[in-house]
Design an enzyme around this catalytic site. Structure first.
Site, short mmCIF file in Angstrom:
data_model
loop_
_atom_site.label_atom_id
_atom_site.label_comp_id
_atom_site.label_asym_id
_atom_site.label_seq_id
_atom_site.Cartn_x
_atom_site.Cartn_y
_atom_site.Cartn_z
N GLU A 1 -4.38 -8.93 0.75
CA GLU A 1 -5.16 -8.63 1.96
C GLU A 1 -6.64 -8.70 1.62
OE1 GLU A 1 -4.08 -5.08 4.24
OE2 GLU A 1 -1.97 -5.51 3.83
N GLU B 1 0.83 -1.20 0.00
CA GLU B 1 0.00 0.00 0.00
C GLU B 1 0.86 1.26 0.00
OE1 GLU B 1 -3.11 -0.20 2.89
OE2 GLU B 1 -4.01 -1.91 1.88
C1 GAL Z 1 -4.43 -2.24 5.22
C2 GAL Z 1 -2.98 -2.30 5.65
C3 GAL Z 1 -2.83 -3.14 6.87
C4 GAL Z 1 -3.82 -2.73 7.92
C5 GAL Z 1 -5.21 -2.88 7.36
C6 GAL Z 1 -6.28 -2.52 8.35
O1 GAL Z 1 -4.67 -1.16 4.43
O2 GAL Z 1 -2.18 -2.83 4.62
O3 GAL Z 1 -1.53 -3.03 7.36
O4 GAL Z 1 -3.55 -1.44 8.30
O5 GAL Z 1 -5.31 -2.01 6.25
O6 GAL Z 1 -7.55 -2.51 7.74
#
Ligand code: GAL
Length: 946
Positions: free
Chosen positions: A517, A442
């Site tokens: 993710e 990100e």
């Molecule tokens: C993502 C990020 C993670 C965590 C997550 C929480 O954007 O890569 O590290 O912060 O969000 O929702």
């Protein structure tokens, strides 16, 4: 009768045995040693900018950057650290601090690090013996990781700075060593900055080692093993880099031997090489053939060992072991991920290194505990978000069968970024579990544009120069169109809601992809009704926010698309920090499939149903809803059975068919008793799960994850719960439980998975030090030290050591100073750590002569009887120290007072039925007894064997 002759004979025999023994021990020293030096470090807080509180470090006229060996203050070898706390590494000082509303959201509101100058600098010191026999060897100090910005001194020599909290690093200390004597390591750790946006701990939170080798040796992380599988054999390419820190040149032999998991030799090769030049390296490649290889796989994680030997004239000069696995894998843009030729959907989780009670300082066994929990859930892949992990995490993944994405911390193309990336890859590239290098996550400022694209291309090429066997990925979140997304080898989609994945794939048909993710759902373990005031999020798997999806929605998307290699849930375990969508007083995240202790939330059973291989039936919520009689309660069933039937108090509420990757719901009017789900396949009952209304808690039950500990740092993770009189687990219990431990171990942390709990993680003795007020003196006429204190003329006191004429010293001096005890409790242990200001010394506290302690003649244990609350007076009568030359510096500080206030008992409230206590062995053979007690409950005791 034993004659003199007999005695003489016995003596000769004893001497002979001793000789053989010492010869054999001398011989048995390995050519290479890697010695853990985790135990018995001294620790104290310094200060971010107040040099007085930072032990006057770096205040000298010549700093440690000015002159070699000039580490000053707490970096000086002779600094007196006896009053500092004694502890073992791994250590995380952040987790030991209380919570504070002003603390960092990302770091879980611990009163440490950023914003806490008095809790952001930690000093560690340790003395080690290095025998004279080590002279001629190369001695290296290895740190697996320190959070963060550490500086290290060895015998006062400044060795360097390591900024990142996630790199493993080492220093060669060979030339600085006091052979045959004591050597001092000093480490200053500065955790005032954060690297991530999640809890990162503070301190030396990974192992420290002392490495000893011959001058010619296998370089650090100097082997690289790759494997090529043919029909019934594998070609193993073993590359080894040897380094020469000596001047001996000439021919050496490199012998490479492979052993299988049973320890049997399966391949061997030898070749000649020229020793590299002084401080140079040479790389030698060997190929070995392993017949009928036992492949490393998720279900059968077979490991091999490559033993690399360097020999000169047939004498062994180094022996280095590399664990590796034989396996093949690839990402396919059409069909996803393949391991050993078989399609495997990646069923992954993201995780940070953090656990209840211990924070980032995780004992090795805890890594195995957590990876096992993820495997039980059916997970087969782990993304090290967002940093290179502790080595033992990778060892756990190798040996338990868990695929890994290893991730670098900061994206960029300069020396720092590239060196950090190289260090990660060189350290980790022999782990069979690792299938991908992630070089960013990100990166909002660059991911959609040309800068991100260029950096990614550079890093991809750079990675290939170190490891050509794994692809590179980046987790992308701001749209999946241009920039990094257009060039990255394996596209990492962070969240369905962040862009059109299918559209991206249609544009980049050659590019494999995975959900790096997915989820970021909120759930509190054991809570079934959201209560924003209490910061409780219901554990039903629902869409968490408009642009995020439930775990079920996420999995369905990835399961439906063959081209996607799989998905990584955000996250496997809750972690400290990021308590989104709440803030203070929530201190841990809500994202985990399990809480910070590893207790499952209900989502675990959804995943187990569709990720695992065993039949599953899980019905929830619990059935303790007193006060909700007659109200509708949503009842969900997670299962992989074809049909499910729900029963309330044995009355059927109907059968429903289960859809693939789905769950079933019923609305049930609450009535106490039991809610039961029965799973059927082909019309046949397979499995049942039931939730029963329980009575009140009556007794405590302790269950250890293992009942026997081995080695010196092993742990038992103990689940604490309460049972009602029918022995049913009470899911709503929140009793406070007190723990005591006896025998060969100690408690190292407690937790319960409640994101809003501000209870202590650790119960530690409080250690404070008290400095003396200005020292005053009077010269005395006699050199005989008195046993009682006389009256001294008040007006004769003058500042001690001021303008002292060392050529005309008095026979003795009396010194006076005071120290203030704000509080004085009978339990406090108060010690005066004296630093010599005279030759012969007599110490008086409040007029009482104090004898030095037996083990240290400069330590005075002050018993409570001689002390008082408020001002206490110290008198020292001492014969003077003479200067050996004019420039000799004579110590003028008498030392320090240390106050140890013993901690209260370890305790923790249950949260929705559970708490956890982690017990660690002291390395002895003595078993450990843990007892848990609580008001109105029957206590329980568990014995952990050795
Ligand atoms: C993502 C990020 C993670 C965590 C997550 C929480 O954007 O890569 O590290 O912060 O969000 O929702």
């Amino acid at each position: 009768m034993v004659t003199i002759f007999h005695r003489f004979l016995i003596l000769i025999i004893l001497l002979f045995i001793q000789n053989i023994y010492s010869q054999s021990t001398a011989k048995s020293i390995a050519v290479r040693e890697k010695i853990a030096i985790d135990h018995n470090w001294r620790f104290a807080f310094g200060h971010l900018y107040d040099t007085d509180k930072d032990f006057n470090h770096a205040t000298g006229y010549f700093s440690y950057l000015a002159k070699a060996g000039n580490g000053d203050g707490a970096a000086a070898p002779d600094f007196d650290d006896r009053a500092w706390r004694l502890l073992n590494i791994p250590h995380d000082w952040a987790v030991e601090q209380p919570f504070d509303e002003n603390g960092s959201f990302s770091h879980g509101f611990k009163a440490a690090g950023k914003g806490y100058p008095e809790k952001s600098i930690g000093w560690y010191r340790k003395k080690i013996d290095i025998p004279e026999s080590d002279l001629g060897r190369i001695i290296t100090l290895q740190f697996d990781g320190v959070f963060r910005n550490s500086k290290v001194w060895f015998n006062g020599h400044f060795l360097g700075t390591e900024e990142s909290g996630y790199n493993s690093f080492e220093y060669d200390v060979t030339d600085y060593i006091n052979y045959g004597g004591k050597n001092t390591i000093a480490v200053r750790v500065d955790a005032s900055m954060e690297e991530g946006w999640f809890y990162e701990g503070a301190g030396i939170y990974r192992h420290v080692w002392l490495k000893k080798t011959e001058p010619l040796h296998v370089a650090t992380n100097g082997t690289y093993v790759t494997t090529d599988i043919e029909d019934d054999f594998a070609n193993v390419t073993a590359q080894v880099t040897i380094e020469n820190k000596g001047s001996k040149k000439g021919e050496v032999e490199i012998v490479q031997t492979i052993f299988n998991q049973k320890g049997e030799q399966v391949a061997k090769t030898s070749q000649k090489a020229q020793a590299p030049d002084f401080y140079g390296t040479t790389t030698v490649n060997s190929t070995l053939k392993v017949n009928n290889p036992q492949l490393w796989d998720i279900d059968s994680p077979n490991l091999y060992k490559l033993v690399t030997e360097i020999k000169r004239n047939n004498n062994l000069i180094d022996q280095y072991t590399t664990k590796f696995g034989i396996r093949s894998f690839y990402f396919d843009a059409e069909k996803g991920f393949f391991l050993n030729g078989k399609h495997v959907k990646l069923k992954g989780t993201n995780n940070h290194q953090d656990h209840a009670g211990v924070g980032a300082a995780m004992p090795d066994e805890l890594q195995y505990f957590r990876i096992s929990k993820l495997k039980e859930m059916g997970s087969n892949a782990y993304r090290c978000s967002h940093n290179p992990p502790t080595p033992e995490l990778l060892e756990a993944c190798d040996s338990l069968g868990m695929l890994v994405i290893d991730e670098a911390r900061l994206m960029g193309i300069n020396k720092m970024h590239l060196d950090n990336l190289r260090k990660m890859i060189e350290r980790d590239r022999n782990h069979p579990s690792i299938i991908c290098w992630s070089v960013g996550n990100e990166e909002w400022k660059i991911e959609g544009g040309i800068v991100g694209e260029r950096i990614t291309l550079t890093l991809q090429d750079y990675v290939k120069t170190i490891d050509s066997t794994r692809p590179v990925s980046v987790g992308i979140s701001s749209g999946f169109k241009s920039g990094i997304s257009s060039v990255v080898e394996v596209m990492g989609y962070n969240y369905l809601g962040n862009g059109d994945i299918d559209a991206h794939r249609n544009e980049y048909k050659e590019q494999p992809g995975m959900g790096s993710e997915e989820g970021s759902t909120f759930a509190t373990r054991g809570v079934y009704f959201t209560d924003d005031e209490k910061h409780y999020k219901s554990a039903y798997d629902v869409k968490p926010r408009p642009s995020f999806y439930s775990i079920e929605e996420g999995w369905n998307f990835y399961a439906d698309r063959e081209y996607l290699a799989g998905m990584f849930i955000w996250t496997g375990f809750d972690y400290r920090g990021e308590p989104t969508p709440y803030g203070w007083p929530s201190v841990t995240s809500y994202f985990g499939m399990m809480d910070v202790c590893g207790f499952p939330k209900d989502n675990v059973y959804y995943l187990k149903s569709w990720w695992g291989t065993e039949p599953v039936v899980h019905v929830f919520p619990h059935w303790n809803w007193e006060g909700k009689e007659g109200e509708e309660i949503p009842v969900w069933v997670y299962s992989n059975c074809e049909e499910l039937e729900l029963f309330l108090n044995n009355k059927s509420l109907g059968k429903k068919k289960m859809k693939q990757n789905s769950h079933l719901e019923w609305q049930v009017t609450y009535k106490k008793g039991e809610i039961k789900a029965v799973g059927y396949n082909n019309g046949k009952k397979v499995l049942t799960d039931v939730q029963k209304t329980t009575g009140n808690p009556e007794k405590i039950a302790l269950i250890a994850h293992k009942k026997q500990l081995t080695g010196s740092d092993d742990i038992a993770v103990i689940t604490v719960e309460t049972l009602d009189k029918k022995d049913l687990h009470v899911p709503t219990a929140n009793n406070e439980i007190t723990f005591s431990v006896n025998g060969g171990g100690k408690i190292i942390g407690v937790g319960n998975g409640n994101p809003t709990s501000l209870e202590k993680d650790k119960f530690l003795d409080d250690i404070t030090t008290i400095a003396f007020t200005q020292l005053q003196e009077q010269a005395l006429a006699s050199e005989v030290l008195p046993e009682t204190l006389s009256e001294y003329n008040e007006s004769d006191w003058k500042e001690a050591f001021k303008d002292r004429d060392y050529k005309n010293l008095a026979p003795s001096y009396i010194y006076k100073t005071t120290f203030k005890l704000d509080e004085l409790s009978k339990k406090d242990k108060i010690t005066f750590f004296y630093e010599k200001i005279g030759e012969e010394t007599a110490v008086f506290v409040n007029g009482h002569l104090i004898a030095p302690s037996q083990e240290d003649s400069q330590k005075y244990v002050l018993n409570n009887g001689v002390l008082k609350q408020g001002i206490n007076t110290l008198h020292i009568i001492a014969t003077p120290i003479h200067k050996v030359n004019d420039w000799a510096v004579i110590n003028s500080s008498p030392g320090i007072i240390q106050v140890i206030t013993p901690s209260e008992s370890w305790k923790r409230k249950l949260f929705n039925g559970y708490a956890q206590v982690i017990v660690q062995t002291d390395g002895s053979d003595n078993e450990i007894t843990v007892t848990a007690t609580a008001k109105d409950l029957k206590s329980d005791t568990i014995v952990i064997k050795k």
